[in-house]
Design an enzyme around this catalytic site. Structure first.
Site, PDB file in Angstrom:
ATOM      1  N   ARG A   1       0.822  -1.230   0.000  1.00 53.60           N
ATOM      2  CA  ARG A   1       0.000   0.000   0.000  1.00 53.60           C
ATOM      3  C   ARG A   1       0.854   1.278   0.000  1.00 53.60           C
ATOM      4  O   ARG A   1       0.519   2.268   0.645  1.00 53.60           O
ATOM      5  CB  ARG A   1      -0.970   0.023   1.192  1.00 53.60           C
ATOM      6  CG  ARG A   1      -1.912  -1.134   1.233  1.00 53.60           C
ATOM      7  CD  ARG A   1      -2.855  -1.187   0.025  1.00 53.60           C
ATOM      8  NE  ARG A   1      -3.528  -2.467   0.036  1.00 53.60           N
ATOM      9  CZ  ARG A   1      -3.115  -3.512  -0.705  1.00 53.60           C
ATOM     10  NH1 ARG A   1      -2.092  -3.421  -1.537  1.00 53.60           N
ATOM     11  NH2 ARG A   1      -3.741  -4.663  -0.641  1.00 53.60           N
TER      12      ARG A   1
ATOM     13  N   SER B   1     -10.762  -0.426   3.836  1.00 53.31           N
ATOM     14  CA  SER B   1     -10.100  -0.844   5.079  1.00 53.31           C
ATOM     15  C   SER B   1      -9.536   0.391   5.760  1.00 53.31           C
ATOM     16  O   SER B   1      -8.771   1.138   5.153  1.00 53.31           O
ATOM     17  CB  SER B   1      -8.948  -1.802   4.779  1.00 53.31           C
ATOM     18  OG  SER B   1      -9.454  -2.933   4.124  1.00 53.31           O
TER      19      SER B   1
ATOM     20  N   GLU C   1      -4.818   3.194   7.153  1.00 54.87           N
ATOM     21  CA  GLU C   1      -4.550   3.113   5.705  1.00 54.87           C
ATOM     22  C   GLU C   1      -5.184   4.326   5.018  1.00 54.87           C
ATOM     23  O   GLU C   1      -4.695   4.843   4.025  1.00 54.87           O
ATOM     24  CB  GLU C   1      -5.165   1.817   5.148  1.00 54.87           C
ATOM     25  CG  GLU C   1      -4.921   1.662   3.658  1.00 54.87           C
ATOM     26  CD  GLU C   1      -5.308   0.291   3.128  1.00 54.87           C
ATOM     27  OE1 GLU C   1      -5.044  -0.709   3.815  1.00 54.87           O
ATOM     28  OE2 GLU C   1      -5.861   0.228   2.013  1.00 54.87           O
TER      29      GLU C   1
END
Ligand SMILES: Cc1cc2nc3c(=O)[nH]c(=O)nc-3n(C[C@H](O)[C@H](O)[C@H](O)COP(=O)(O)OP(=O)(O)OC[C@H]3O[C@@H](n4cnc5c(N)ncnc54)[C@H](O)[C@@H]3O)c2cc1C
Length: 302
Positions: free
Chosen positions: A175, A225, A295
């Site tokens: 990510r 998320s 995130e």
């Protein structure tokens, strides 16, 4: 501000310049106060011109995709929000490769791959971001990640140069990439896929779509998320085990369907979400000694 707007009108068509634009209209969380100036250019030249203008005038510039990984402050955002989305989208097919403009949705890209009977991009079909946003985040799901298929990316550098970089130059990791650190604006990219069987590609896409629908709270606005996966754990499981499933601050709630998601039950504010994130982090740390890292990116006047 009026002078700046007048100057911008020389750069891009007036219809693509908005003032005090509510960011909740441009984020999947449906949260966020107004952006001072919001522009949605149509081509590379306009993107470059807006970016150079912001630099020369010392105006903060934020590049927005589909806003599916963002929490925007209730007080909104300073400067110019440059949206690279529908106005700058499109896909060209070249053999087993797709050349994709940064504003193209991943869902459209995976459908194009299916139509061309190309396999390798099925994983991305249900990720609600743009191609540019997916490069920045090295987006991934179901064992696939952008890094596995990305061949090269054309970026605008902070010096105003348009450069094509090999995927390896972007330091794509879990990510993450070096796009934000280097202040690149992603303009387009090439993904290299393999010839496949149309029915098999379609079956895989349907399977992933069903898995999302069953497990994720897609019926509510969210930013996906909320936390990165802590090494050796699953964020959702830790949150659930900490007894926080359904935990609510204002209209922000830890989803009852999937504890890894924070959802907006109607009128959640960014402050509600921030408080909820902080409570979840504290509780998980206290109970399991694990530090959770969001995130979702926080932007604007927090
Ligand atoms: C329901 C749901 C499910 C999701 N599932 C997944 C999943 O399975 N896997 C996954 O990885 N993510 C998932 N996400 C998160 C999100 O969709 C991805 O991170 C996506 O890649 C973000 O793209 P975006 O266009 O929305 O970017 P934005 O949220 O608009 O921006 C994200 C960051 O990228 C930067 N950026 C965007 N476009 C550009 C550009 N052209 N040039 C330079 N910088 C740019 C922004 O400045 C910002 O820092 C999910 C989100 C939701 C709401």
């Amino acid at each position: 501000m009026d002078t700046k707007i007048d100057q911008l009108k020389q750069i891009i068509p007036e219809k693509y310049i908005l003032r005090q634009e509510p960011m909740k209209n441009h984020t999947t969380f449906r949260i966020g106060g107004p952006a001072d100036i919001f522009v949605a250019p149509e081509n590379m030249e306009e993107i470059k011109a807006v970016s150079c203008f912001a630099k020369e005038e010392g105006i903060p510039l934020f590049v927005l995709g589909n806003g599916s990984n963002l929490l925007v402050a209730d007080d909104g955002m300073d400067g110019i929000v440059l949206q690279i989305y529908k106005n700058y989208s499109g896909i060209e097919v070249c053999g087993n490769e797709l050349i994709v403009k940064a504003g193209t949705l991943l869902s459209s890209t995976s459908r194009a791959a299916l139509n061309e009977e190309l396999t390798g991009f099925e994983f991305a079909g249900g990720i609600p971001g743009t191609f540019g946003g997916a490069v920045v985040m090295n987006a991934g799901a179901y064992g696939g990640e952008m890094v596995q298929v990305l061949k090269e990316v054309t970026v605008l550098t902070k010096e105003g140069e348009i450069k094509t970089l090999k995927a390896e130059e972007l330091e794509l990791g879990y990510r993450t990439s070096n796009v934000l650190k280097n202040e690149y604006v992603v303009l387009e990219g090439v993904i290299a896929l393999k010839k496949g069987n149309k029915e098999e590609i379609k079956a895989k896409m349907d399977e992933y779509a069903l898995a999302r629908k069953t497990k994720q709270p897609l019926e509510y606005p969210s930013a996906g998320s909320t936390f990165k996966r802590p090494e050796g754990y699953f964020a959702g499981k830790l949150i659930q085990d900490a007894g926080l499933k359904g935990y609510q601050v204002g209209d922000a709630q830890v989803s009852e369907k999937h504890s890894g998601f924070v959802i907006n039950r109607g009128n959640a504010t960014a402050s509600d979400v921030m408080q909820l994130i902080s409570d979840v982090k504290d509780k998980v740390k206290e109970q399991f000694g694990v530090t959770m890292e969001p995130e979702v990116k926080r932007v604007g006047r927090f």
